[in-house]
Design an enzyme around this catalytic site. Structure first.
Site: not given
Ligand SMILES: *Cc1c(COP(=O)(O)O)cnc(C)c1O
Length: 429
Positions: A142, A237, A265
């Site tokens: 994701y 990512d 995060k």
């Molecule tokens: C949480 C997450 C996202 C999205 O971040 P948001 O701040 O919720 O838009 C993208 N990539 C990874 C791997 C994530 O864990």
């Protein structure tokens, strides 16, 4: 009717599904989501004043524990100086320099307000830099909810992707190729066929959005060498794994230097901050220097940056990751031992402050494997723990998070409650 149920009914009248992000609705475990009133250290309290040991941790952001006094002070102090300026600040430079020191591959950095923005911008940049349209992502990973990334695999292995959400144009999803995770052969085949059309490969180097599944060493080596060979951009990512699996993220564990990295995060310490960065020659294509457009009214917001800076300072203190990893290991190995004693199919993994557990025998290596997990057992365990005051992610496809505030006593308490829960659900099989 208790307060959580009342609030859910009230919320559903005005907010679709009663929540502002779908997983919060408890859709896959059923029951009433807990409306959280307060959080401190390793605990949250709901609107019934029930206390829970929290392993969601705002999806990993709360790595130093909820409402850490130093972070709260930093936020209050910043707020008194003004909430937002729409102009550059000195602290933005500090946080960018700090991120750069921790993750040297991020030679230049731009701050944004969410992970979705970071990955969306990194992909636009990769497309602008290479002049190519196609991108590769992996099944089960994701990367936020931008259109190009809400795409699932087509039928055959090498077909173009299909939208995984209504509202995403098919024409756009055709530019996203979805491959199986940890599958070197599929990656090699795709590059051999159309490597010259690939702008970038985006990957969760330790996946945390199909529960926790690490990339194999072979797979990350292949990602690096194939993108180099074909002039594609490799995007790590690390929005979940950055400052979480290790201070320097998954790239410090793999010994891989990606071209671009996205983080989020943890760097906001619970406030909306994310960033993308990487090779200077690529990053200089961003406006105002280059012709790839990217902007944000609240980007680098001073109150959010203050929370992030203080969080990054705390996690660099001596022994932080040693303790965090030790407690996560205790939890993960303890759960495994207890579940097996109860005769349940169960396995678990942990890296740094992140863990995954699966009601499955053997360890899953890709999306297809994790689909075999026993969802009924997960649901029973989730509720057995919730009833005992322990909050895990309400989905069998999410990772879990330990914070520095999860003391050895809290981990031990969790394990003794888990022993009861495992016994209870094994009786029901
Ligand atoms: C949480 C997450 C996202 C999205 O971040 P948001 O701040 O919720 O838009 C993208 N990539 C990874 C791997 C994530 O864990």
């Amino acid at each position: 009717m208790n307060n959580n149920s009342k609030l859910l009914l009230q919320a559903q009248k005005i907010i679709p599904g009663g929540v502002n992000s779908p997983v919060r609705a408890f859709g896959s475990v059923s029951g009433v989501p807990r409306f959280i009133h307060e959080a401190k250290d390793a605990h949250v309290w709901d609107e019934e004043q029930v206390q829970y040991i929290d392993y969601i941790g705002s999806w990993g952001t709360a790595i130093v524990g909820h409402a850490h006094p130093e972070v709260v002070d930093a936020v209050c102090h910043a707020a008194q100086n003004g909430l937002s300026f729409g102009a550059p600040t000195a602290d933005e430079i500090c946080i960018a320099e700090m991120i750069q020191q921790i993750m040297p591959s991020m030679e230049k950095i731009r701050l944004v307000s969410s992970g979705t923005e970071a990955t969306m911008s990194a992909i636009r940049l990769a497309r602008g830099f290479t002049g190519r349209d196609n991108i590769i992502k992996f099944e089960g990973c994701y990367h936020g909810h931008s259109d190009s990334l809400l795409v699932k695999a087509g039928s055959g292995l090498l077909t173009f992707g299909h939208p995984s959400s209504a509202g995403v144009p098919k024409d756009l999803s055709r530019h996203t190729i979805v491959l199986p995770y940890n599958n070197v052969a599929a990656l090699e085949q795709l590059f051999a066929q159309q490597g010259d059309s690939i702008a970038c490969v985006i990957v969760e180097p330790i996946a945390g959005n199909m529960n926790m599944i690490p990339a194999s060493n072979e797979f990350v080596q292949a990602l690096r060498s194939l993108t180099d060979k074909y002039g594609s951009i490799l995007i790590y990512d690390e929005i979940m794994t950055g400052f979480r699996v290790a201070l320097g993220g998954a790239q410090s564990i793999h010994g891989i230097t990606p071209d671009l990295t996205t983080v989020g995060k943890v760097i906001g310490g619970g406030m909306p901050v994310a960033a993308f960065g990487g090779r200077a020659d690529i990053m200089e294509c961003i406006s105002p220097l280059g012709n790839v457009y990217q902007a944000g009214t609240l980007s680098g917001n001073p109150v959010c940056v203050a929370a992030g800076l203080k969080t990054l300072e705390i996690i660099q203190r001596d022994g932080f990751y040693r303790l965090l990893s030790a407690r996560t290991q205790e939890l993960s190995e303890g759960l495994c031992k207890l579940a097996r004693e109860a005769g349940l199919p169960f396995s678990s993994r942990h890296i740094g402050g992140m863990f995954g557990f699966y009601f499955i025998t053997g360890l899953p290596e890709c999306y297809e494997d994790i689909q075999k997990a026993d969802l009924q057992l997960f649901k029973q365990f989730f509720h057995a723990m919730l009833a005992r005051g322990v909050l895990f992610a309400p989905s069998a496809f999410e990772a879990g998070f330990v914070s520095a505030a999860h003391s050895p006593e809290i981990i031990a308490d969790t394990l003794s409650l888990a022993a009861e829960a495992f016994t209870e659900i094994s009786r029901e099989i």
